[in-house]
Motif scaffolding. Structure first.
Motif, mmCIF file in Angstrom:
data_model
loop_
_atom_site.group_PDB
_atom_site.id
_atom_site.type_symbol
_atom_site.label_atom_id
_atom_site.label_comp_id
_atom_site.label_asym_id
_atom_site.label_seq_id
_atom_site.Cartn_x
_atom_site.Cartn_y
_atom_site.Cartn_z
ATOM 1 N N VAL A 11 6.481 -1.128 -1.786
ATOM 2 C CA VAL A 11 5.786 -2.278 -2.717
ATOM 3 C C VAL A 11 6.870 -3.087 -2.056
ATOM 4 O O VAL A 11 6.574 -4.243 -1.841
ATOM 5 C CB VAL A 11 6.275 -2.306 -4.117
ATOM 6 N N CYS A 12 8.168 -2.449 -1.624
ATOM 7 C CA CYS A 12 9.476 -4.061 -0.648
ATOM 8 C C CYS A 12 8.181 -3.381 0.498
ATOM 9 O O CYS A 12 8.481 -4.873 1.047
ATOM 10 C CB CYS A 12 10.495 -2.535 -1.015
ATOM 11 N N SER A 13 7.982 -2.723 0.889
ATOM 12 C CA SER A 13 7.468 -2.481 2.482
ATOM 13 C C SER A 13 6.155 -3.583 2.340
ATOM 14 O O SER A 13 6.639 -4.309 3.791
ATOM 15 C CB SER A 13 7.048 -1.200 3.064
ATOM 16 N N GLN A 14 5.478 -3.547 1.392
ATOM 17 C CA GLN A 14 4.584 -4.839 1.525
ATOM 18 C C GLN A 14 4.507 -6.488 1.241
ATOM 19 O O GLN A 14 3.934 -7.013 1.615
ATOM 20 C CB GLN A 14 3.270 -4.012 0.055
ATOM 21 N N LYS A 15 6.095 -6.003 0.368
ATOM 22 C CA LYS A 15 6.000 -7.546 0.367
ATOM 23 C C LYS A 15 6.949 -8.322 1.808
ATOM 24 O O LYS A 15 6.303 -9.076 1.596
ATOM 25 C CB LYS A 15 7.315 -8.000 -0.625
ATOM 26 N N LEU A 22 -1.004 -6.697 -4.110
ATOM 27 C CA LEU A 22 -0.328 -5.245 -3.521
ATOM 28 C C LEU A 22 -2.005 -4.110 -3.642
ATOM 29 O O LEU A 22 -2.011 -4.834 -4.086
ATOM 30 C CB LEU A 22 0.322 -4.661 -4.855
ATOM 31 N N ASN A 23 -0.884 -2.973 -2.186
ATOM 32 C CA ASN A 23 -2.072 -1.850 -2.612
ATOM 33 C C ASN A 23 -2.408 -0.755 -3.123
ATOM 34 O O ASN A 23 -1.116 -0.269 -2.959
ATOM 35 C CB ASN A 23 -2.833 -1.828 -1.312
ATOM 36 N N SER A 24 -2.158 -1.157 -4.422
ATOM 37 C CA SER A 24 -1.927 -0.231 -5.449
ATOM 38 C C SER A 24 -2.419 0.974 -5.700
ATOM 39 O O SER A 24 -1.303 1.943 -5.566
ATOM 40 C CB SER A 24 -2.669 -0.231 -6.989
#
Length: 164
Positions: A11-15, A22-24
């Motif tokens: 999640v941090c990397s995506q942010k 977000l790619n769940s």
């Protein structure tokens, strides 16, 4: 614990990458990998490493070499393949991800994580090593997620060019 850390790192990397949504699937894939592989394998590997490195004179170097020469290559290969599969992609994509990224990811792992791993093995009590390894892994997963995302974008772009 490994599940939460791996999913949070993704999640941090995506942010950081600035994704709008977000790619769940990827978050779940990293969480599953942490739950099924990273947590159990880390515990087993560090227990085994403690047992086979009883000689105090060479213990530190043997532990470091064992971690860097055995655990890092294996967990890198497993992560590149199984995270892709846990995202719902097929075997060919998993193997393609492994072929495209393994060497670069492993070399960067050795380059950037050897010092933190050395500190963990040398100064952290055995009962806390997996926790510290997971904290190191959080930063590593942010890096790994970014590299996988870029490789996937390159593959999509190449496929679109072939189809045009």
């Amino acid at each position: 614990m490994c599940c939460v850390i791996a999913a949070s790192a993704n999640v941090c990397s995506q942010k950081i990458a600035g994704v709008k949504r977000l790619n769940s699937d990827t978050v779940v894939a990293y969480g599953l990998f942490g739950l099924i592989f990273t947590g159990p394998l880390s515990h087993l590997f560090y227990q085994w490493l403690d047992r086979v490195t009883q000689d105090r004179r060479f213990r530190g170097i043997l532990m470091l070499l064992g971690e860097r020469a055995l655990f890092a290559p294996i967990i890198t290969a497993l992560s590149l393949y199984f995270i892709t599969r846990f995202e719902g992609k097929d075997h060919e994509e998993g193997v393609g991800n492994l072929n495209d990224l393994y060497k670069m990811i492993l070399l960067n792992n050795w380059k950037f994580l050897t010092l933190p791993v050395l500190i963990n093995l040398r100064f952290v009590p055995p009962m806390l090593r997996v926790l510290v390894a997971n904290l190191i892994g959080f930063c590593w997963i942010v890096f790994l997620s970014a590299k996988r995302r870029k490789a996937e974008a390159r593959r999509r772009q190449a496929e679109e060019q072939r189809n045009s």
